[in-house]
Design an enzyme around this catalytic site. Sequence first.
Site, PDB file in Angstrom:
ATOM      1  N   GLY A   1      73.128  36.951  29.502  1.00  0.00           N
ATOM      2  CA  GLY A   1      72.716  38.432  29.242  1.00  0.00           C
ATOM      3  C   GLY A   1      72.525  38.558  27.785  1.00  0.00           C
ATOM      4  O   GLY A   1      73.730  37.962  26.982  1.00  0.00           O
TER       5      GLY A   1
ATOM      6  N   GLU B   1      66.666  45.657  36.043  1.00  0.00           N
ATOM      7  CA  GLU B   1      65.629  45.112  34.997  1.00  0.00           C
ATOM      8  C   GLU B   1      64.149  45.318  35.406  1.00  0.00           C
ATOM      9  O   GLU B   1      63.163  44.667  34.826  1.00  0.00           O
ATOM     10  CB  GLU B   1      65.872  43.744  34.794  1.00  0.00           C
TER      11      GLU B   1
END
Length: 204
Positions: free
Chosen positions: A25, A99
């Site tokens: 991330g 996402e």
Amino acid sequence: MSVNTIALNSQMSHFDDHASVWLFGYGSIIFKADFPYLERRPAHITGWARRFWQGSHDHRGTAQAPGRVVTLVAQADAVCAGMAYLITPEVFAHLDHREKNGYLRVVTPIDFDDGQRAEGLIYIAAEDNAAFAGPASEREIAQQIARAVGPSGPNSEYLLKLAQALRELGADDQHVFAIERHLLPLLPPPERMTQAAPSSAHPN
């Protein structure tokens, strides 16, 4: 490429036979892990630079007034610091939805602070996706961020939480910090004071 990438990501089979996978991330996933994970470790990847070049129509802006969030762009000498999470493949469905605004799964080596390396996964919004906002000066990006608000809250909150999370990692990201410097004077005084305090995890 369509903005919604859920169907494309569901076709990726690279990790189908893995019991667990490292997820790297570099944006909101650093400070907001809204998914189960087995382990969490500071890490970095090389050859990629973090940039506020992706439009946000679903979290930190709207289709009519998109915000800006980070993606990665190839840069040979770049080192991108972030947080790696060891997850099971069952988590992909949640991540693909989170996402979905232009991001695709990409396989990458992930380097940990203790010198270990593992093959892992990142989500990247490439410039051929329909939500790609593209390059702009840090001042212009800050001005857009200052105006944008979406279902997950103000775009400014995303930028300031990310900047704080990077400081906590000891990462020096001049792009993010330059946008922060331009952004702070544009915020109302109460919000500026709030963001100066120590931050905690907050939604994407």
